[in-house]
Motif scaffolding. Structure first.
Motif, PDB file in Angstrom:
ATOM      1  N   VAL A 221       0.892  -1.327  -0.065  1.00 14.02           N
ATOM      2  CA  VAL A 221      -0.031  -0.067  -0.065  1.00 14.02           C
ATOM      3  C   VAL A 221       0.721   1.224  -0.111  1.00 14.02           C
ATOM      4  O   VAL A 221       0.742   2.187  -0.981  1.00 14.02           O
ATOM      5  N   LEU A 222       1.633   1.335   0.921  1.00 16.83           N
ATOM      6  CA  LEU A 222       2.538   2.480   1.205  1.00 16.83           C
ATOM      7  C   LEU A 222       4.208   2.118   1.521  1.00 16.83           C
ATOM      8  O   LEU A 222       4.137   1.050   2.388  1.00 16.83           O
ATOM      9  N   ALA A 223       4.981   2.700   1.125  1.00 19.18           N
ATOM     10  CA  ALA A 223       6.500   2.366   1.590  1.00 19.18           C
ATOM     11  C   ALA A 223       6.567   3.432   3.021  1.00 19.18           C
ATOM     12  O   ALA A 223       5.756   4.030   3.226  1.00 19.18           O
ATOM     13  N   LEU A 224       7.443   2.955   3.839  1.00 18.32           N
ATOM     14  CA  LEU A 224       7.551   3.229   5.081  1.00 18.32           C
ATOM     15  C   LEU A 224       7.812   4.857   5.034  1.00 18.32           C
ATOM     16  O   LEU A 224       7.127   5.575   5.950  1.00 18.32           O
ATOM     17  N   GLY A 225       8.579   5.276   4.065  1.00 19.73           N
ATOM     18  CA  GLY A 225       8.495   6.681   4.174  1.00 19.73           C
ATOM     19  C   GLY A 225       7.477   7.514   3.599  1.00 19.73           C
ATOM     20  O   GLY A 225       7.540   8.941   3.813  1.00 19.73           O
ATOM     21  N   GLU A 226       6.365   6.969   3.201  1.00 18.31           N
ATOM     22  CA  GLU A 226       5.160   7.594   2.926  1.00 18.31           C
ATOM     23  C   GLU A 226       3.953   7.472   3.940  1.00 18.31           C
ATOM     24  O   GLU A 226       3.022   8.004   3.780  1.00 18.31           O
ATOM     25  N   ILE A 227       4.511   6.996   5.211  1.00 18.74           N
ATOM     26  CA  ILE A 227       3.601   6.999   6.378  1.00 18.74           C
ATOM     27  C   ILE A 227       4.148   8.074   7.264  1.00 18.74           C
ATOM     28  O   ILE A 227       5.313   8.182   7.612  1.00 18.74           O
TER      29      ILE A 227
END
Length: 252
Positions: A221-227
């Motif tokens: 869904v999202l990479a860690l940097g997008e959270i």
């Protein structure tokens, strides 16, 4: 004394750790067992071929069991989500436009909306919409084909509708949240809508129990940097990787 030259002996040791739900870190195992990283990798490949692990960078994790159907989860929600929902609800501004994902955790957050909430709740999940409506909130439903496993609208129509809304905050649940892979979902359709909501929001917060922090779903869904934020009851040892990636960790 264990014969660590025997692949079956080594793999039995790894199997015991898998049974405890522990991830397998190649470098740690090599040092602990006094074997080479290449030997550990060969053992992990063998376990993966038997369907026992999924290899990830640096090691492997247990193959997660499929989540029970939504109706089963809704009938008996995990009690661990309640304190997470309490904490997450405190992050909601009184006049914000908020995306709420699907699932029992989101149901619990919707049921705890601040008193007098004057913003807008946008959700692809009928159960979340009803919980928010019960709190007196304004609610906008996202339409689309209803995914039975997640009990949420999915597909191109849902993703396009989400993309037309500018939200202040997005709360997402997790099938898995693995540092090397990021947030994951069990189906591509579910992952697509979750990602669309995150991209249309100024801030994205994942709400996940500790058990989700060592799981890996099939679709990113999202990479860690997008959270932006993580609300969890995970142990501090599990959270360092998220903090190092710049995620604001709110521990319950």
């Amino acid at each position: 004394m264990l014969d660590l030259n025997n692949p079956q002996t080594r793999q039995n040791i790894l199997q015991e750790r898998l049974d405890l739900g522990a991830p397998l870190v190649a470098a740690t195992l090599a040092e602990e067992l006094g074997i080479s990283i290449d030997t550990v990798r060969r053992d992990l490949i063998a376990l993966e071929q038997r369907g026992l692990v999924r290899r990830v960078r640096g090691g492997a994790i247990p193959v997660p069991q499929s989540s029970p159907p939504y109706a089963v989860r809704a009938a008996a929600p995990d009690p661990g989500i309640e304190p997470l929902a309490d904490k997450a609800a405190l992050l909601i501004p009184g006049d914000a436009t908020v995306f709420l994902d699907a699932g029992t955790t989101m149901n619990a957050i919707a049921a705890r909306l601040p008193e007098g909430f004057g913003g807008l709740i946008v959700t692809p999940a009928p159960s979340v919409a009803l919980a928010a409506l019960t709190r007196g909130a304004r609610v906008q439903m996202i339409g689309g084909a209803l995914c039975p496993e997640a009990a949420m609208a999915t597909g191109g129509d849902a993703e396009r509708a989400v993309g037309g809304i500018a939200a202040d905050l997005c709360f997402l649940g997790a099938c898995g949240l693995w540092p090397e892979f990021g947030l994951s979902a069990e189906s591509a359709a579910e992952a697509g809508v979750k990602r669309s909501m995150a991209l249309a929001a100024a801030r994205t917060v994942v709400v996940a129990t500790s058990g989700k922090l060592e799981r890996l779903g099939s679709h990113r869904v999202l990479a860690l940097g997008e959270i932006d934020g993580l609300v969890t009851d995970g142990a501090p040892t599990l959270l360092k990787a998220f903090q190092d990636a710049g995620v604001e960790v709110i521990r319950v």
